[in-house]
Design a protein around this motif. Structure first.
Motif, PDB file in Angstrom:
ATOM      1  N   ASP A   7     -35.787  44.584 -20.477  1.00  0.00           N
ATOM      2  CA  ASP A   7     -34.438  45.162 -20.391  1.00  0.00           C
ATOM      3  C   ASP A   7     -33.903  45.071 -18.966  1.00  0.00           C
ATOM      4  O   ASP A   7     -32.741  44.707 -18.755  1.00  0.00           O
ATOM      5  N   ASP A   8     -34.759  45.398 -17.986  1.00  0.00           N
ATOM      6  CA  ASP A   8     -34.338  45.292 -16.588  1.00  0.00           C
ATOM      7  C   ASP A   8     -34.032  43.841 -16.220  1.00  0.00           C
ATOM      8  O   ASP A   8     -33.068  43.561 -15.503  1.00  0.00           O
ATOM      9  N   VAL A  11     -30.593  43.002 -17.536  1.00  0.00           N
ATOM     10  CA  VAL A  11     -29.517  43.596 -16.741  1.00  0.00           C
ATOM     11  C   VAL A  11     -29.379  42.853 -15.410  1.00  0.00           C
ATOM     12  O   VAL A  11     -28.260  42.544 -14.976  1.00  0.00           O
ATOM     13  N   GLU A  12     -30.487  42.563 -14.766  1.00  0.00           N
ATOM     14  CA  GLU A  12     -30.424  41.841 -13.497  1.00  0.00           C
ATOM     15  C   GLU A  12     -29.831  40.446 -13.694  1.00  0.00           C
ATOM     16  O   GLU A  12     -29.061  39.977 -12.854  1.00  0.00           O
ATOM     17  N   LEU A  14     -27.629  39.656 -15.979  1.00  0.00           N
ATOM     18  CA  LEU A  14     -26.189  39.885 -16.157  1.00  0.00           C
ATOM     19  C   LEU A  14     -25.505  40.101 -14.808  1.00  0.00           C
ATOM     20  O   LEU A  14     -24.419  39.570 -14.572  1.00  0.00           O
ATOM     21  N   GLN A  15     -26.139  40.865 -13.945  1.00  0.00           N
ATOM     22  CA  GLN A  15     -25.560  41.131 -12.630  1.00  0.00           C
ATOM     23  C   GLN A  15     -25.437  39.845 -11.814  1.00  0.00           C
ATOM     24  O   GLN A  15     -24.435  39.637 -11.127  1.00  0.00           O
ATOM     25  N   PHE A  62     -21.524  44.505 -20.248  1.00  0.00           N
ATOM     26  CA  PHE A  62     -22.032  45.656 -19.497  1.00  0.00           C
ATOM     27  C   PHE A  62     -21.656  46.959 -20.207  1.00  0.00           C
ATOM     28  O   PHE A  62     -22.483  47.867 -20.344  1.00  0.00           O
ATOM     29  N   ILE A  65     -23.734  47.664 -23.363  1.00  0.00           N
ATOM     30  CA  ILE A  65     -25.123  48.090 -23.155  1.00  0.00           C
ATOM     31  C   ILE A  65     -25.228  49.361 -22.306  1.00  0.00           C
ATOM     32  O   ILE A  65     -26.329  49.810 -21.984  1.00  0.00           O
ATOM     33  N   GLU A  67     -24.169  49.937 -19.172  1.00  0.00           N
ATOM     34  CA  GLU A  67     -24.483  49.709 -17.757  1.00  0.00           C
ATOM     35  C   GLU A  67     -23.190  49.503 -16.977  1.00  0.00           C
ATOM     36  O   GLU A  67     -22.221  48.964 -17.506  1.00  0.00           O
TER      37      GLU A  67
END
Length: 162
Positions: A7-8, A11-12, A14-15, A62, A65, A67
Motif C-alpha cells: 500500500d505504501d 501511494v509513493e 502515485l506521488q 488520491f 484512496i 490520501e
C-alpha cells in the motif's frame, strides 16, 4: 527509501507520478513552443492538454484512496527535464526538433512503465476504481507514444528527402 507495505509502495508511486505529470505539463508546453516541426509541435501541444487531465485524474485517485495529493520528487523525469534544458541551450533547428521528439519518446516509455505498474498494484490491493483510472491513463500514454513515434519517423523521412 524504506517502504513498509505494498500500500505504501502504491501511494509513493502515485506521488512520484503526480510530480512527474505536473513537471511534464510545463515541459510539453516548452517542447511545443520550441519545435519547428508542425506535426511534432501539435502532438506536444495536444499531449500537454491531455497531461493536465491526467494530473486531475491522479488527484481523483488520491481522493478515492483517502490520501492527500502530494508530490514526491521523481528522479527519472527530473533528469530528463534537466538534460533537455542543457541540450536546448546548446542546440537549435532540426537537431533540437529531432532531440525533442526523442525525449518525448523516452518520457512516454517511462510513463507507460509507471502507469502499468501502478494499475497492477491498484488491482492487486483491491482498488479497482483506481486501477481503471490508471489503466485509462496508460492507454493514453501508449497512444501518445505512437503519435510522437510517427512524428519522428515522418521527420526523419523528410530530412532524408531534403
Amino acid at each position: 527509501m524504506t517502504t513498509d507495505s505494498i500500500d505504501d509502495l502504491f501511494v509513493e508511486g502515485l506521488q512520484e507520478l503526480y510530480y512527474a505529470e505536473q513537471q511534464l505539463v510545463d515541459a510539453l508546453e516548452t517542447l511545443a513552443e520550441q519545435t519547428d516541426d508542425e506535426t511534432a509541435s501539435q502532438a506536444f501541444s495536444e499531449h500537454r492538454d491531455e497531461t493536465q487531465e491526467q494530473v486531475d485524474r491522479l488527484e481523483q485517485v488520491f481522493e478515492q484512496i483517502g490520501e492527500e495529493a502530494r508530490t514526491r520528487e521523481e528522479q527519472v523525469v527530473k533528469a530528463l527535464i534537466d538534460e533537455h534544458e542543457q541540450f536546448a541551450q546548446e542546440n537549435d533547428g532540426d537537431v533540437l526538433d529531432r532531440y525533442n521528439m526523442g525525449i518525448g519518446q523516452k518520457t512516454e516509455h517511462y510513463e507507460i512503465a509507471a502507469y502499468g505498474n501502478l494499475a497492477s498494484l491498484a488491482q492487486k490491493t483491491g482498488r479497482d476504481d483506481a486501477a481503471e483510472m490508471l489503466a485509462e491513463t496508460l492507454r493514453e500514454e501508449e497512444e501518445a507514444l505512437e503519435e510522437v513515434t510517427e512524428a519522428s519517423e515522418q521527420f526523419d523521412e523528410e530530412q532524408v528527402a531534403d
